[in-house]
Design an enzyme around this catalytic site. Sequence first.
Site, PDB file in Angstrom:
ATOM      1  N   LYS A  77      36.902 -32.155 -20.264  1.00 53.49           N
ATOM      2  CA  LYS A  77      35.519 -31.840 -19.905  1.00 53.49           C
ATOM      3  C   LYS A  77      34.813 -31.203 -21.086  1.00 53.49           C
ATOM      4  O   LYS A  77      35.387 -30.344 -21.771  1.00 53.49           O
ATOM      5  CB  LYS A  77      35.530 -30.900 -18.693  1.00 53.49           C
ATOM      6  CG  LYS A  77      34.165 -30.556 -18.108  1.00 53.49           C
ATOM      7  CD  LYS A  77      34.358 -29.689 -16.863  1.00 53.49           C
ATOM      8  CE  LYS A  77      33.029 -29.317 -16.211  1.00 53.49           C
ATOM      9  NZ  LYS A  77      33.240 -28.512 -14.980  1.00 53.49           N
ATOM     10  N   SER A 151      31.187 -29.897 -11.050  1.00 61.43           N
ATOM     11  CA  SER A 151      30.567 -30.288 -12.304  1.00 61.43           C
ATOM     12  C   SER A 151      31.464 -31.152 -13.182  1.00 61.43           C
ATOM     13  O   SER A 151      31.011 -31.705 -14.186  1.00 61.43           O
ATOM     14  CB  SER A 151      30.144 -29.037 -13.087  1.00 61.43           C
ATOM     15  OG  SER A 151      31.265 -28.209 -13.357  1.00 61.43           O
ATOM     16  N   SER A 175      34.157 -27.009  -8.774  1.00 61.33           N
ATOM     17  CA  SER A 175      33.818 -28.079  -9.707  1.00 61.33           C
ATOM     18  C   SER A 175      34.970 -29.024 -10.024  1.00 61.33           C
ATOM     19  O   SER A 175      34.743 -30.103 -10.584  1.00 61.33           O
ATOM     20  CB  SER A 175      33.296 -27.487 -11.021  1.00 61.33           C
ATOM     21  OG  SER A 175      32.020 -26.932 -10.838  1.00 61.33           O
TER      22      SER A 175
END
Length: 600
Positions: A77, A151, A175
Site C-alpha cells: 500500500k 482504504s 481499512s
Amino acid sequence: MLPDMLDISTLKAGYAAGTVTPLDVIEEVIRRLHAGTDPAVWISRFADDDLRAAARALMAEGGREARPLWGIPFAVKDNIDVKGLATTAACPAFAYAPQRDAATVARLKAAGALVIGKTNLDQFATGLNGTRSPYGAPRSVFNPDYVSGGSSSGSAVAVASGQVAFALGTDTAGSGRVPAAFNNLVGVKPTKGLVPNTGLVPACRSIDCISVLGATAGDATLVRQIMQGEDEGDVYSRAAAPRSLPLAGFRFGVLSGKERVFAGDTEAEALYDAAAARLTALGGTMVAINYAPFRDCASLLYGGPWVAERLAAVQTFFDAHAADIDATVRTIIEGARQFSAVDAFCGAYALEAYRKATDAEWAKMDVLLLPTAPRITTVAEMRADPIGLNAMLGRYTNFVNLLDCCAVAVPSGFRADGLPVGVTLVAPAFCDDDLAVLADRLHRAAATGLGHDRAAAIPEQARLAPSREGLVPLVVVGAHLTGMPLNPELTRAGGVLLKACRTTPDYQLYALPGTLPPKPGLIRTPGFSGPGLEVEVWGLPPAAFGAFVAAIPAPLGIGKISLDDGTSASGFLCEAHAVAQAEDITAFGGWRAWRARGAA
C-alpha cells in the site's frame, strides 16, 4: 501453468517440486499486470526488467528452504515505504523518495519475497471505500460498479485479481478488513503494535496497524508472523505476549435485536447467520451480547478527538497544501481543529468507560463474530454520500483498535447477484495465532473459493494448526469442564482445551458435600476397576498454571493423573479424608453425567 490465484502455498509447492521458478512467476505477474482491466489498482511499480532482475538474483542466491517467502510476489500500500518507489499516500503533492524500506517490507524481503509495486488507497488512509484518490477508484473484482472497499483498495484488488500472492494494507478503522470482504479475501488485522509501523505514513499513529490481505488465513498469518516484532523506530511497537483461545467449546458473541444492522441487505444478514451456524458446527456456542458499548466506542474514531491525530500526522503539509487534498479527506482532517486538549482528555475518559462496559461483554464470550460491513455500495452511491455511507461501512470495524483487539476478516458467501459478503472474528489483544486458526476453519467451512476464483479450493498446505508450545497440561474433572460454572477461570487465563479423554479404571469420583458451586473429589484407588472417568486436559501458560494451582482450595490439590491413552498429566485430586461421608458417583462415569442426572 500457474493458478488464477497466486496463493503462497501453491507457489511454494511448485518451487519445491521444481515445476516453476521465481522468474516464471514474475513473467506471469508481468503479463497479468499488462492485461489488468482496473487501471486504478497501482500507483507505481518497478519496471518489468527490474522485476526480472530481482527474480534472477533471488534464484542465484538460492536459500529457498531457509526463506519462507522465497519467490513470492507481493504488493505494498502506498503509504508504506519501499526504497526505489515514491511514497505518495495517494496525494501527488505529498510524494517523497524514501531512503530505506519500511521495517515490514525489509523483513519480508529478507524472507525472500519480491516487491512488485505500490497500490492505490483512500488518500492518507482516510476512508473505508476506495474512492478518495486522484489515481482513480479501484473496483470490486466481482462488479466494477461497486466499491473495492478501502482504504487498502488497490492492495485488495491486486490480490483478488491474481496479480500478487499477498499485499500489505493498513487498518486503523477497518481499512484492511472491509476491502477483504468486498473481494472475497482474508484480511488480518494484528494486535496493535505487534507489527511495527516504522516507515508508515500515519493516519492515527497511536492505533495504526499494518495489515495483510491474502487468499487464505494461512497465507496472511504467515506474513504477519514474519513481520511482527518490536522495532526501535516505532515507539508503539510491542513484543508478542501470546494469549490462547479455546479452540473447542469456545463461546462466540453475536449481534441481537436492534444492533443487527445490515442497511437493508437481507442477503448479507442471512450470510452472517450462516457464518454463526458454521461456527456452532465447528464446536462453538453462540452467545447473544450487547453490542451497544462497542458501537458507541466506535463513534469516537471519527466523531471524537481521535480525528485530531489525522491532522497531527500531516499538519505541516496540510497547512501548506490543503488545496491539494481530496475534498472529502480535507473536510475530515480539517474537522480536527474543533477539538481542544480538554476534548482529548474527555475522549480518553469515555474510551475507558467503554472499555469497562465491553469487558462485561467479553466475560460472556471468547471471540466476537461480526459482519465486516453492513452492505457493499456502488461507486455512484458512495460519491453521492461520501461521509454518511463511509460511516455505515465502519459500524462493525471502528472500535477494534481503540479497544486493543485483534481481528481476522474472512469470506462468508455470495449474494444472488454474485457480490461477496464477509464476516470478522474479533478477540482480545495477542490472541492472534489462535484467532487465525478459528478464522481458517470458518473460511474453509464457507467454501467460497479464493479471491475472484470462486471454484478454487483452499490448499491443504495452508491449513493452520493450533500452537501448543509452552502450555502446561492440566486435567480437570468437575466444575472446570467445558460448559461448567468454573470453566471461565481457565479460558480467562488463556487456557486451551487440548483433548477430552478418560482416566484409567483405578479412579473413583465422589460428590463433595457443601461445595459451591458443586464440585467432585477424585481419588485414586489401586486395585479398583471402574469405568474410567470423563476428564478434559487443558493447556495453560506457565504463569497462569502457577497462579491457578496456588488458588486451589482444600481439600483439593494437584497430582499426577493417569489417562486411558497411556499418558499422564497434573490434575485435580482430593484428599482421602474429605470423601468419607461423600456419595460415590463413579458409576456415572463422570461429573457431567452426574450433574445431568441431578438436573433430570
